[in-house]
Design a protein around this motif. Structure first.
Motif, mmCIF file in Angstrom:
data_model
loop_
_atom_site.group_PDB
_atom_site.id
_atom_site.type_symbol
_atom_site.label_atom_id
_atom_site.label_comp_id
_atom_site.label_asym_id
_atom_site.label_seq_id
_atom_site.Cartn_x
_atom_site.Cartn_y
_atom_site.Cartn_z
ATOM 1 N N SER A 307 -8.200 -25.017 3.621
ATOM 2 C CA SER A 307 -8.546 -25.749 2.402
ATOM 3 C C SER A 307 -7.751 -27.036 2.242
ATOM 4 C CB SER A 307 -8.326 -24.861 1.178
ATOM 5 O OG SER A 307 -6.986 -24.450 1.108
ATOM 6 N N LEU A 308 -6.826 -27.319 3.169
ATOM 7 C CA LEU A 308 -6.049 -28.558 3.111
ATOM 8 C C LEU A 308 -6.392 -29.509 4.251
ATOM 9 C CD1 LEU A 308 -2.583 -27.062 2.149
ATOM 10 C CD2 LEU A 308 -4.155 -28.298 0.668
ATOM 11 N N ASP A 309 -7.469 -29.231 4.966
ATOM 12 C CA ASP A 309 -7.832 -30.039 6.130
ATOM 13 C C ASP A 309 -8.651 -31.267 5.742
ATOM 14 O OD1 ASP A 309 -6.542 -28.844 8.246
ATOM 15 O OD2 ASP A 309 -8.145 -27.408 8.654
ATOM 16 N N TYR A 310 -8.161 -32.051 4.803
ATOM 17 C CA TYR A 310 -8.879 -33.266 4.410
ATOM 18 C C TYR A 310 -9.005 -34.281 5.541
ATOM 19 C CZ TYR A 310 -8.650 -31.506 -0.345
ATOM 20 O OH TYR A 310 -8.806 -30.739 -1.469
ATOM 21 N N PRO A 311 -8.020 -34.394 6.445
ATOM 22 C CA PRO A 311 -8.209 -35.333 7.563
ATOM 23 C C PRO A 311 -9.384 -34.966 8.470
ATOM 24 C CG PRO A 311 -5.883 -34.807 7.293
ATOM 25 C CD PRO A 311 -6.640 -33.863 6.419
ATOM 26 N N LYS A 312 -9.858 -33.717 8.392
ATOM 27 C CA LYS A 312 -10.985 -33.272 9.213
ATOM 28 C C LYS A 312 -12.294 -33.297 8.426
ATOM 29 C CE LYS A 312 -7.933 -30.265 11.907
ATOM 30 N NZ LYS A 312 -7.643 -28.861 12.323
ATOM 31 N N ALA A 313 -12.350 -34.194 7.427
ATOM 32 C CA ALA A 313 -13.505 -34.226 6.530
ATOM 33 C C ALA A 313 -14.820 -34.398 7.278
ATOM 34 C CB ALA A 313 -13.330 -35.343 5.501
ATOM 35 N N LYS A 314 -14.863 -35.268 8.268
ATOM 36 C CA LYS A 314 -16.127 -35.517 8.983
ATOM 37 C C LYS A 314 -16.614 -34.251 9.671
ATOM 38 C CE LYS A 314 -18.362 -38.622 12.286
ATOM 39 N NZ LYS A 314 -19.072 -37.503 12.945
ATOM 40 N N LEU A 315 -15.710 -33.547 10.339
ATOM 41 C CA LEU A 315 -16.095 -32.315 11.011
ATOM 42 C C LEU A 315 -16.593 -31.272 10.011
ATOM 43 C CD1 LEU A 315 -13.167 -31.980 13.589
ATOM 44 C CD2 LEU A 315 -15.516 -32.724 14.040
ATOM 45 N N ILE A 316 -15.933 -31.195 8.862
ATOM 46 C CA ILE A 316 -16.327 -30.215 7.843
ATOM 47 C C ILE A 316 -17.703 -30.555 7.282
ATOM 48 C CG2 ILE A 316 -15.765 -29.338 5.543
ATOM 49 C CD1 ILE A 316 -12.806 -29.597 6.314
ATOM 50 N N MET A 317 -17.955 -31.835 7.004
ATOM 51 C CA MET A 317 -19.262 -32.232 6.491
ATOM 52 C C MET A 317 -20.356 -31.966 7.523
ATOM 53 S SD MET A 317 -18.473 -35.691 4.246
ATOM 54 C CE MET A 317 -17.477 -36.535 5.488
ATOM 55 N N ASP A 318 -20.066 -32.243 8.778
ATOM 56 C CA ASP A 318 -21.043 -31.971 9.833
ATOM 57 C C ASP A 318 -21.323 -30.475 9.943
ATOM 58 O OD1 ASP A 318 -21.170 -34.663 10.392
ATOM 59 O OD2 ASP A 318 -19.830 -34.566 12.130
ATOM 60 N N ARG A 319 -20.298 -29.659 9.737
ATOM 61 C CA ARG A 319 -20.495 -28.211 9.789
ATOM 62 C C ARG A 319 -21.435 -27.757 8.670
ATOM 63 N NH1 ARG A 319 -17.130 -24.378 12.253
ATOM 64 N NH2 ARG A 319 -16.473 -26.125 13.574
ATOM 65 N N GLY A 320 -21.350 -28.415 7.508
ATOM 66 C CA GLY A 320 -22.265 -28.086 6.417
ATOM 67 C C GLY A 320 -23.701 -28.395 6.763
ATOM 68 N N ALA A 321 -23.946 -29.565 7.365
ATOM 69 C CA ALA A 321 -25.305 -29.928 7.761
ATOM 70 C C ALA A 321 -25.839 -28.953 8.800
ATOM 71 C CB ALA A 321 -25.320 -31.354 8.298
ATOM 72 N N SER A 322 -24.996 -28.566 9.736
ATOM 73 C CA SER A 322 -25.417 -27.622 10.768
ATOM 74 C C SER A 322 -25.778 -26.268 10.169
ATOM 75 C CB SER A 322 -24.299 -27.469 11.802
ATOM 76 O OG SER A 322 -24.626 -26.506 12.778
ATOM 77 N N ALA A 323 -24.999 -25.816 9.179
ATOM 78 C CA ALA A 323 -25.269 -24.523 8.550
ATOM 79 C C ALA A 323 -26.606 -24.532 7.825
ATOM 80 C CB ALA A 323 -24.140 -24.171 7.584
#
Length: 750
Positions: A307-323
């Protein structure tokens, strides 16, 4: 609960608990409404009465950024959203989307943010008032408590200033909403009222306040106070508000669930981890209720993130689209054809608001009567001009930088048929007075480390508005007390006078290389007063006279200079400019400090004499992680030799580091330091900030006393960690003529 490297700390555990979705929980695929024929050629829009779709977004800190990816997939595939509700980060993302921002705009907004600043919460050093900069230079840590109602800690590690300004900026056109149903997409968010212990669903009032309240993570962000209510993160009671979406009128409720790694038994060893997991179980129960009330569930696999991985925002957003793409079979039956999708977007666009009226008055709320009068007077330049949010936010950041307010914000209102600008300030509930704590460990000689504890008590408005009474107490290797009353001539004057007094007693060492030569005990006492002028946040000049007493006597070793005792008296002029961006680890900017004294009396001196010292520093950022710096200093008694005791000393960390402590002394000197600073790591939030590698080349010269030096120089390398307790520096230096040593320090560095 997502695991993070700082889970051993109770406050951060509670933070992670509140913002974390159900750990390791695999949500069901869907319930019966999703069992439509995915191969049917009839789109949702072709039916006379298409079902209304509502989306519930879960809280999860940085993990909640995955919602942006999910929303992006929905828009790319023409899935309409008629209602949206969220909690915590889900409430922030959902609220911004509801104002008409596209997922592309949300992505861009996320990528523009400096999450270290947003989550760290401190007012930036360059925005602090000159007095608050002095505090941080003297006490470079975050250990501050309030004494307003007894010894009290702040309600949150982050007052929320930066995130509040971000929300105010993005929601400004909607300041005058009467209902959240008037947004392009009807919106709700959930907070917890700590007074009643119940959930609160925001559906009208201030949109900015609602969004700020839903993400007021206990322990991290200060709560939002509204009369008798105290709002914190809604995740405590409703982390996945599917029932809220249903009540808004949704026929189909889609829940976006953030799936995290399961907790392992070996992770539950300490008191803190057990307590954190216990609270997480409570959160899990309300999430299960939210999942059970959903018709469709989009599971986002985020087991590789915290929950503190803000520097990985792009990867997290991409994971949402994939889901979301993984659920295309059950989502596509709700897709609109191109024509209906355009009509859907057009209907949203009709409800968008972008016009920000020009304010014809400015009103300040939340301040004392005297402060409100001064602030409204200073803000009159904003009247009858279009609102420049960038300039306004800079003003508000400088306002919080005075130390009186924990946060501030702005909105537009209607009053007497005119638009006006409301500036709201939130006074600290726990201060002033404030009590700061400091630690200083001097390991200039690794076999003879010294430790000093310090505290600073600051009382404000003690002798009129903007006056301050500041008192320092030190004990340990140094014992002392110092006090100053700072009193501006008027409430808005830059001129001030400052009576002050101090007394102290400390050991003073002289080494040659790593060999101790002498140990002196130095006792001082002074009283005096200054007249000064403040040049805004960056500079100050003052002049004054002080009279005192000095006793410097040899305790151990071979005398290096005479023991003296007697009266001191000097006229002093001091000028300081600080345009750096940090009190400890400047990455850019410059600083200049000079002091001139005329001693009319000094123990052992053969007569009056002058003394002057100048220090200049410049820092230049060359890449995101790297900076170069150069520092130069020098001092002189202008040829006067009859001082009896030397006035300047060199030797020790970053002042010819390879040389022994105070090894070089005399009445005239210069020293230069050229260095490179490179960021190599980040400390867990609230334990500190950054870790740097540093390398320097130093050279200097000492004149005018018995041990005149040739041309001492050295190379030093080390690591500096910016901890919550102050900077910690450990390094090694190799110099000329056999000088070499390693050292460490906790406290001030540059």
């Amino acid at each position: 609960m997502p695991r993070c490297p700082c889970r051993s700390l109770l406050p951060l555990l509670l933070i992670l608990v509140v913002v974390s979705p159900v750990a390791g929980q695999q949500a069901p695929e869907s319930s019966s409404p999703a069992q439509l024929d995915p191969n049917s050629s009839t789109s949702a829009s072709a039916r006379a009465d298409r079902p209304k779709i509502g989306v519930a977004l879960e809280g999860g800190g940085a993990l909640g950024l995955a919602h942006i990816g999910v929303l992006q997939w929905f828009e790319d595939h023409h899935i309409p959203i008629d209602y949206i509700a969220g909690t915590s980060m889900g409430g922030l993302v959902g609220g911004l989307y509801a104002t008409g921002k596209s997922p592309e705009q949300l992505r861009e907004l996320v990528e523009q943010q400096n999450w270290d600043i947003l989550i760290g919460g401190e007012t930036q050093y360059q925005d602090l008032s000159f007095r608050r900069k002095e505090d941080l230079r003297a006490y470079p840590n975050s250990l501050v408590v309030g004494l307003k109602d007894g010894l009290t800690l702040p309600a949150g590690l982050n007052a929320g200033q930066e995130i509040s300004l971000l929300i105010d900026h993005e929601t400004l056109p909607y300041s005058r909403l009467s209902s959240f149903d008037q947004l392009p997409i009807p919106f709700r968010c959930v907070a917890t009222d700590l007074v009643s212990g119940k959930e609160v669903v925001f559906q009208d009032g201030s949109l900015a306040k609602a969004m700020r309240a839903t993400m007021s993570i206990p322990g991290l962000f200060s709560p939002i106070r509204d009369g008798d209510k105290v709002y914190v993160d809604g995740g405590l009671v409703r982390n996945l508000p599917t029932d809220v979406v249903r009540k808004m009128g949704a026929d189909i409720v889609i829940a976006v669930h953030l799936e995290t790694a399961p907790v392992k038994p070996e992770d539950l060893q300490s008191l803190f981890s057990v307590l954190g997991r216990s609270v997480d179980v409570v959160i899990r129960e309300n999430e299960i209720r939210g999942l059970s009330a959903a018709d469709l569930i989009v599971n986002v696999d985020l087991r590789d993130f915290t929950s503190l991985d803000y520097p990985k925002a792009k990867l997290i957003m991409d994971r949402g689209a994939s889901a979301a793409g993984d659920k295309s079979r059950i989502l596509m039956p709700y897709s609109l054809n191109d024509a209906d999708w355009k009509r859907c977007l057009a209907a949203r666009d009709e409800r968008k608001q972008s016009l920000i009226p020009t304010p014809h008055f400015v009103r300040v709320e939340g301040a004392s009567p005297e402060a409100r009068k001064q602030l409204e007077r200073s803000l009159q330049s904003l009247v009858d001009k279009p609102i420049d949010t960038q300039s306004l936010e800079a003003i508000l950041n400088r306002l919080t930088g005075t130390g009186r307010y924990e946060s501030s914000g702005y909105r537009v209102v209607e009053g007497n048929g005119q638009a006006g600008l409301i500036v709201t300030v939130h006074e600290k509930t726990y201060a002033p007075p404030t009590l700061q704590f400091g630690f200083e460990m001097d390991g200039s000689e690794s076999d003879n480390a010294h430790f000093t504890l310090a505290s600073r008590l600051t009382l404000m408005d003690i002798s009129g508005y903007r006056s301050e009474w500041r008192t320092d107490v030190l004990f340990g290797a140094t014992y002392g007390v110092a006090s100053e009353l700072y009193r501006p001539f008027t409430a808005s004057s830059r001129w001030f006078f400052a009576p002050h007094a101090d007394a102290g007693d400390t050991n003073f060492y002289v080494y040659r290389k790593s060999d101790p030569l002498a140990e002196y005990r130095v006792a001082r006492a002074n009283i005096g007063g200054d007249l000064g002028y403040g040049f805004g946040r960056f500079a100050e000049a003052r002049a004054g006279y002080e009279v005192g007493y000095l006793n410097a006597r040899l305790q151990l070793g071979t005398p290096q200079f005479s023991s003296v005792e007697g009266r001191t008296g000097d006229f002093k002029v001091h000028f300081l400019i600080d345009h750096t961006d940090d009190p400890v680890f400047p990455r850019r900017g410059f600083g200049v400090e000079t002091t001139f004294r005329w001693f009319d009396s000094s123990p052992g001196a053969t007569g009056p004499f002058p003394i002057m010292q100048l220090i200049v520093r410049h820092f230049q950022r060359i890449t995101r992680p790297a900076s170069l710096f150069v520092a130069a200093e020098g001092g002189s008694t202008f040829g006067y030799r009859g001082t009896e005791i030397p006035q300047f000393f060199l030797g020790g960390p970053l002042r010819l580091s390879a040389y022994g402590t105070n090894e070089l002394f005399g009445n005239q000197y210069y020293a230069f330091r050229i260095g490179y600073l490179h960021e190599i790591a980040s400390l867990p939030p609230f334990l500190g900030k950054k870790v740097y590698a540093v390398g320097t080349y130093e050279f200097g010269k000492m004149y005018g006393f018995a041990n005149q030096s040739t041309f001492p120089n050295d190379v030093a390398v080390g690591v500096i960690a910016q901890t919550a307790f102050g900077p910690f520096f450990i390094g090694e230096s190799i110099g000329d003529t056999g000088h070499q040593k390693w050292f460490f320090q906790l406290g001030r560095v540059f």
